[in-house]
Write a protein that holds these residues in place. Structure first.
Motif, PDB file in Angstrom:
ATOM      1  N   TRP A   1       0.551  -1.530  -0.190  1.00 45.13           N
ATOM      2  CA  TRP A   1      -0.432   0.419   0.394  1.00 45.13           C
ATOM      3  C   TRP A   1       1.142   1.628  -0.201  1.00 45.13           C
ATOM      4  CZ3 TRP A   1      -4.936   0.084  -1.358  1.00 45.13           C
ATOM      5  CH2 TRP A   1      -5.877  -1.575  -1.190  1.00 45.13           C
TER       6      TRP A   1
ATOM      7  N   VAL B   1       1.999   1.930  -3.749  1.00 46.49           N
ATOM      8  CA  VAL B   1       0.058   2.870  -4.268  1.00 46.49           C
ATOM      9  C   VAL B   1       0.221   4.111  -3.838  1.00 46.49           C
ATOM     10  CG1 VAL B   1      -2.253   3.046  -3.664  1.00 46.49           C
ATOM     11  CG2 VAL B   1      -1.232   0.614  -4.107  1.00 46.49           C
TER      12      VAL B   1
ATOM     13  N   LEU C   1      -6.254   6.645  -8.293  1.00 45.67           N
ATOM     14  CA  LEU C   1      -5.983   5.781  -6.905  1.00 45.67           C
ATOM     15  C   LEU C   1      -7.151   4.087  -6.242  1.00 45.67           C
ATOM     16  CD1 LEU C   1      -4.987   6.081  -4.496  1.00 45.67           C
ATOM     17  CD2 LEU C   1      -6.720   8.279  -3.693  1.00 45.67           C
ATOM     18  N   LEU C   2      -8.370   4.981  -7.352  1.00 39.66           N
ATOM     19  CA  LEU C   2      -9.268   3.953  -7.417  1.00 39.66           C
ATOM     20  C   LEU C   2      -8.453   2.670  -7.695  1.00 39.66           C
ATOM     21  CD1 LEU C   2     -12.369   5.963  -7.494  1.00 39.66           C
ATOM     22  CD2 LEU C   2     -11.502   4.595  -5.149  1.00 39.66           C
TER      23      LEU C   2
ATOM     24  N   SER D   1      -5.701   1.300  -5.906  1.00 40.10           N
ATOM     25  CA  SER D   1      -6.383   0.273  -4.602  1.00 40.10           C
ATOM     26  C   SER D   1      -6.538  -0.652  -5.404  1.00 40.10           C
ATOM     27  CB  SER D   1      -7.305   1.133  -4.293  1.00 40.10           C
ATOM     28  OG  SER D   1      -6.369   2.412  -4.279  1.00 40.10           O
TER      29      SER D   1
ATOM     30  N   MET E   1      -3.837  -3.272  -6.050  1.00 36.89           N
ATOM     31  CA  MET E   1      -3.488  -3.770  -4.743  1.00 36.89           C
ATOM     32  C   MET E   1      -3.949  -5.183  -3.931  1.00 36.89           C
ATOM     33  SD  MET E   1      -0.585  -3.935  -2.896  1.00 36.89           S
ATOM     34  CE  MET E   1      -0.369  -5.093  -1.963  1.00 36.89           C
ATOM     35  N   LEU E   2      -5.235  -4.444  -4.678  1.00 38.70           N
ATOM     36  CA  LEU E   2      -6.333  -6.043  -3.193  1.00 38.70           C
ATOM     37  C   LEU E   2      -6.234  -7.243  -4.815  1.00 38.70           C
ATOM     38  CD1 LEU E   2      -9.546  -3.695  -2.759  1.00 38.70           C
ATOM     39  CD2 LEU E   2      -8.037  -4.767  -0.785  1.00 38.70           C
TER      40      LEU E   2
ATOM     41  N   GLU F   1      -3.190  -8.445  -3.444  1.00 46.55           N
ATOM     42  CA  GLU F   1      -3.287  -9.569  -1.679  1.00 46.55           C
ATOM     43  C   GLU F   1      -3.808 -10.621  -1.769  1.00 46.55           C
ATOM     44  OE1 GLU F   1      -1.726  -8.230   0.324  1.00 46.55           O
ATOM     45  OE2 GLU F   1      -2.622  -6.263   0.993  1.00 46.55           O
TER      46      GLU F   1
END
Length: 272
Positions: free
Chosen positions: A169, A172, A228-229, A232, A235-236, A239
């Protein structure tokens, strides 16, 4: 007088006809090619990691493709007499991340990794899906465009799945900082040259996501939110894929529950 038709003229000449049209069969083939390359890299990651010669070969192949993409593009500009400071400098997001991708692969840079993973994939993926491109297949610029942008994406995925670098994160935030810092550098250059690098002075002439983000300069602010969205969501996704922290947590939880069920089952069978 019109130029006589020839394969070399059709393939390389800046004045060649038949402009690019999005979502035609050639465009879909290019997109599918990227998807298949990424999927193949993912499915064979274990094999590639276990063979150093293979992994090094892929790494240097990507480096070579990226370097040749930039060299041949500038050669094309010069030989076609269309090199122009307003359009030909490597100041677009994808041009910058292409050059940084070369450094990332050569030096295995952990500092450059989140920039290419988030900003590189984000910019290149948008370019692949909504290309700002004037030439149709099989023109050199069509082939160059999709090869170069696909190589940026594959470089980031290679460093993730083969070299084992992990997105965070914090990365990001670093990618967002990079984007804004780059825009602050490019903006005055656009103003001095009368250029439109990174589309900071106006929307592209071809259809793109910017068309639905409002007028200038509101679409630039909207891009910030979307970036940004998107970062993110990326990143998810990493994960929950194998190797990610959420994936590892879910797997440990599943193993723990299975062990407990096994213990309870054994207890029930033990005579008292």
């Amino acid at each position: 007088m019109d130029k006589p038709w020839s394969w070399s003229w059709f393939w390389f000449d800046a004045a060649a006809p038949e402009g690019f049209e999005a979502f035609t069969s050639s465009h879909w083939v290019a997109v599918l090619g990227l998807i298949l390359c990424a999927l193949l890299l993912w499915l064979t990651r274990g094999l590639i990691q276990s063979h150093k010669l293979l992994s090094e070969g892929i790494r240097w192949l990507l480096v070579t493709i990226l370097i040749l993409s930039e060299v041949t593009l500038n050669t094309w500009y010069v030989t076609q007499h269309i090199w122009d400071a307003q359009t030909s400098l490597p100041l677009e997001l994808c041009s910058v991340t292409l050059l940084l991708s070369i450094l990332l692969l050569i030096f295995r840079s952990r500092w450059l990794y989140p920039i290419i993973l988030f900003a590189g994939i984000g910019g290149a993926l948008q370019a692949v899906l909504t290309p700002n491109l004037a030439y149709a297949f099989p023109h050199y610029r069509f082939i160059h465009f999709f090869v170069a942008h696909s190589a940026i994406i594959l470089a980031a995925l290679y460093m993730t799945w083969i070299e084992g670098l992990k997105p965070t994160w914090k990365g990001v935030g670093g990618a967002m900082l990079f984007l804004n810092s780059l825009a602050l550098i490019v903006w005055p250059v656009d103003d001095v040259l009368g250029a439109n690098y990174m589309f900071l002075a106006g929307k592209p002439s071809t259809p793109s996501i910017l068309d639905v983000l409002g007028p200038y300069p509101l679409y630039i602010l909207a891009e910030e939110v979307i970036a940004l969205l998107f970062f993110s969501l990326m990143m998810l996704l990493f994960e929950v894929l194998p190797g990610g922290r959420l994936y590892a947590r879910f797997r440990r939880g599943a193993v723990h529950r299975a062990e407990r069920l096994g213990e309870d089952h054994s207890t029930e069978k033990t005579p008292r």
